[in-house]
Design an enzyme around this catalytic site. Sequence first.
Site, PDB file in Angstrom:
ATOM      1  N   LYS A   3       0.857  -1.188   0.000  1.00  0.00           N
ATOM      2  CA  LYS A   3       0.000   0.000   0.000  1.00  0.00           C
ATOM      3  C   LYS A   3       0.890   1.235   0.000  1.00  0.00           C
ATOM      4  CE  LYS A   3      -2.329   1.488   3.683  1.00  0.00           C
ATOM      5  NZ  LYS A   3      -2.060   2.955   3.763  1.00  0.00           N
ATOM      6  N   THR A   4       0.656   2.111  -0.961  1.00  0.00           N
ATOM      7  CA  THR A   4       1.485   3.302  -1.121  1.00  0.00           C
ATOM      8  C   THR A   4       0.688   4.584  -0.885  1.00  0.00           C
ATOM      9  OG1 THR A   4       1.012   3.396  -3.505  1.00  0.00           O
ATOM     10  CG2 THR A   4       2.969   2.169  -2.817  1.00  0.00           C
ATOM     11  N   ASP A  47      -3.198   4.172  -1.905  1.00  0.00           N
ATOM     12  CA  ASP A  47      -4.147   4.631  -0.890  1.00  0.00           C
ATOM     13  C   ASP A  47      -4.465   6.111  -1.115  1.00  0.00           C
ATOM     14  OD1 ASP A  47      -5.693   4.825   1.360  1.00  0.00           O
ATOM     15  OD2 ASP A  47      -4.043   4.576   2.784  1.00  0.00           O
ATOM     16  N   LYS A  83      -7.464   7.635  -1.541  1.00  0.00           N
ATOM     17  CA  LYS A  83      -8.663   8.143  -0.853  1.00  0.00           C
ATOM     18  C   LYS A  83      -9.314   9.275  -1.653  1.00  0.00           C
ATOM     19  CE  LYS A  83      -7.196   6.936   3.860  1.00  0.00           C
ATOM     20  NZ  LYS A  83      -5.774   6.573   3.671  1.00  0.00           N
ATOM     21  N   PHE A  84      -9.683   8.986  -2.894  1.00  0.00           N
ATOM     22  CA  PHE A  84     -10.346   9.977  -3.739  1.00  0.00           C
ATOM     23  C   PHE A  84     -11.614  10.473  -3.050  1.00  0.00           C
ATOM     24  CE2 PHE A  84      -7.921   7.495  -6.882  1.00  0.00           C
ATOM     25  CZ  PHE A  84      -7.301   8.520  -7.579  1.00  0.00           C
ATOM     26  N   ASP A 119     -13.618  13.549  -4.554  1.00  0.00           N
ATOM     27  CA  ASP A 119     -14.125  14.704  -5.296  1.00  0.00           C
ATOM     28  C   ASP A 119     -15.185  14.248  -6.294  1.00  0.00           C
ATOM     29  OD1 ASP A 119     -14.267  17.382  -6.339  1.00  0.00           O
ATOM     30  OD2 ASP A 119     -12.165  17.643  -5.768  1.00  0.00           O
ATOM     31  N   TYR A 130      -4.541   0.525  17.432  1.00  0.00           N
ATOM     32  CA  TYR A 130      -4.165  -0.772  16.889  1.00  0.00           C
ATOM     33  C   TYR A 130      -5.005  -1.883  17.506  1.00  0.00           C
ATOM     34  CZ  TYR A 130      -0.032   1.571  15.041  1.00  0.00           C
ATOM     35  OH  TYR A 130       0.805   2.412  14.357  1.00  0.00           O
ATOM     36  N   ARG A 132       4.026   0.639  10.425  1.00  0.00           N
ATOM     37  CA  ARG A 132       5.186   0.815  11.299  1.00  0.00           C
ATOM     38  C   ARG A 132       5.546  -0.443  12.084  1.00  0.00           C
ATOM     39  NH1 ARG A 132       2.870   6.449  13.453  1.00  0.00           N
ATOM     40  NH2 ARG A 132       0.996   5.454  12.626  1.00  0.00           N
TER      41      ARG A 132
END
EC number: 4.1.1.23
Length: 284
Positions: free
Chosen positions: A64-65, A96, A98-99, A101, A237, A255
């Site tokens: 995931k970027t 990732d 997260k559009f 609009d 978490y 992380r």
Amino acid sequence: MSTSTQITKPYSTRALTHQSQTARRLLKLMSDKRTNLCASLDVTTSAELLSLADKLGPYICMVKTHVDIISDFTYDETVVKLVALAKKHGFMIFEDRKFADIGNTVKNQYSKGVYRIVEWADITNAHSVPGEGIINGLREAANEYVESEKAKGGECENLDRGLIMLAELSSKGSLATGSYTTKTVELAHNNSDFVFGFIAQNRMEEVQDSEGNYEDWLILTPGVGLDDKGDGLGQQYRTVDTVIKNGSDVIIVGRGLFGKGRDPVVEGKRYRDAGWKAYEERIN
């Protein structure tokens, strides 16, 4: 635990019948590779991104970027090399983004500009706040990309694209709950040719199709940790066992894999094994 009709089915079985080609590809990969781990690589240089993707690649089903935080981004040095690593290790890429609009704007954000996300990200995601137009805009961009690539007569493998909707978030005080989540599921139900799952903390209520079959949504869950409880900035978490038993299909870990003092290879194996063990206990 969720009472889902899908929760006890193996990934391999679901891969045969899922309504989405992208989901079928992901489920088969997960089954073949025996991993439900997604590495969330929120780093700010191409070198960090590529190094972590290479080290974690053998243990994950997906990277995931957040491509817009890469300070030295170039298409050739960042995207092309990441795609090569995805082929080398056998993982999918989830941007990732997260559009959030209107349809025409997200269509251009997805396909144009510096990042040209549709060209390399197998999966992306969106908020449902703008309504159905956001899904239509992203789907148009995906379809146009596929058609243009086919017209070129080149390699057409893995051109399918899929969308995940943000139904619930792992941050403290998130507003993505209740009626928002319900409406998001409705939008997905009406667009299951393109939408195949949710970012969520629990399994979504299933809906029967016209033939009485239950839709199969993939649930991807962030905020998963084997050690930490939170980060002081609102992240909360939950354990691997908890999220898998609650119906999650993919655990998203960041992380916990490469934070300070952590060895990505050691942690990649640890989270992969924990996720797969919890999944096998769920289906058996």
